[in-house]
Design a protein around this motif. Structure first.
Motif, PDB file in Angstrom:
ATOM      1  N   SER A  16       0.519  22.909  25.822  1.00  0.00           N
ATOM      2  CA  SER A  16       1.335  23.020  24.912  1.00  0.00           C
ATOM      3  C   SER A  16       0.781  23.018  23.602  1.00  0.00           C
ATOM      4  O   SER A  16       0.091  21.953  22.964  1.00  0.00           O
ATOM      5  CB  SER A  16       2.601  22.378  24.928  1.00  0.00           C
ATOM      6  N   ARG A  18       2.376  22.683  19.335  1.00  0.00           N
ATOM      7  CA  ARG A  18       3.780  23.110  18.624  1.00  0.00           C
ATOM      8  C   ARG A  18       3.024  22.847  17.193  1.00  0.00           C
ATOM      9  O   ARG A  18       2.279  22.306  16.274  1.00  0.00           O
ATOM     10  CB  ARG A  18       4.722  21.924  18.326  1.00  0.00           C
ATOM     11  N   THR A  20       3.892  24.076  12.711  1.00  0.00           N
ATOM     12  CA  THR A  20       4.961  23.796  12.069  1.00  0.00           C
ATOM     13  C   THR A  20       4.481  24.909  10.733  1.00  0.00           C
ATOM     14  O   THR A  20       3.478  25.232  10.217  1.00  0.00           O
ATOM     15  CB  THR A  20       4.769  22.545  11.689  1.00  0.00           C
ATOM     16  N   PHE A  79       9.905  25.751  12.636  1.00  0.00           N
ATOM     17  CA  PHE A  79       8.803  25.605  14.255  1.00  0.00           C
ATOM     18  C   PHE A  79       8.396  26.525  15.716  1.00  0.00           C
ATOM     19  O   PHE A  79       8.981  27.820  15.879  1.00  0.00           O
ATOM     20  CB  PHE A  79       8.747  24.171  14.601  1.00  0.00           C
ATOM     21  N   GLN A  81       7.341  26.384  19.272  1.00  0.00           N
ATOM     22  CA  GLN A  81       6.490  25.305  20.928  1.00  0.00           C
ATOM     23  C   GLN A  81       6.314  25.846  22.196  1.00  0.00           C
ATOM     24  O   GLN A  81       6.838  27.316  21.803  1.00  0.00           O
ATOM     25  CB  GLN A  81       8.353  24.964  20.886  1.00  0.00           C
TER      26      GLN A  81
END
Length: 123
Positions: A16, A18, A20, A79, A81
């Protein structure tokens, strides 16, 4: 509007990340926002978009169920994800903002672009 994207990196398949996107120079809380990606030798493709309120989100079929777009209007930030990453997700990811509230899935509708952040998924 200046957009600064960060959070990319190298991750193994199944991992994973994330991303921004921080906006400055103008509030983007009244506008839709989007994420696009571009792999070497390919066109810039739509990934996800979100309405100004965050109530409506849209995804490319290839990322549905794995990616989630969200926003924090108080922080002028969006964001992305990304879960269950696959090698085919490898690309430079760009955040973008239109000059209106329309939520669009094609690059031509977006007026402002961040510099991109590299995401590399190894198999």
């Amino acid at each position: 509007v200046q957009l600064q994207a960060c959070g990319g990196g190298l991750v193994q398949a199944g991992g994973s990340l994330r991303l921004t996107c921080a906006a400055s120079g103008r509030t983007v809380s009244s506008y839709a926002m989007g994420w696009f990606r571009q792999a070497p030798g390919k066109e810039r493709d739509f990934v996800a978009a979100i309405s100004w309120s965050g109530a409506n989100t849209y995804y490319a079929d290839s990322v549905k169920g794995r990616f989630t777009i969200s926003r924090d209007n108080a922080k002028n930030t969006v964001f992305l994800q990304m879960n269950s990453l696959k090698p085919e997700d490898t690309a430079v990811y760009y955040c973008a903002a239109p000059n209106n509230e329309v939520v669009a899935t094609t690059p031509m509708w977006y007026d402002y672009w961040g510099q991109g952040t590299q995401v590399t998924v190894s198999s």
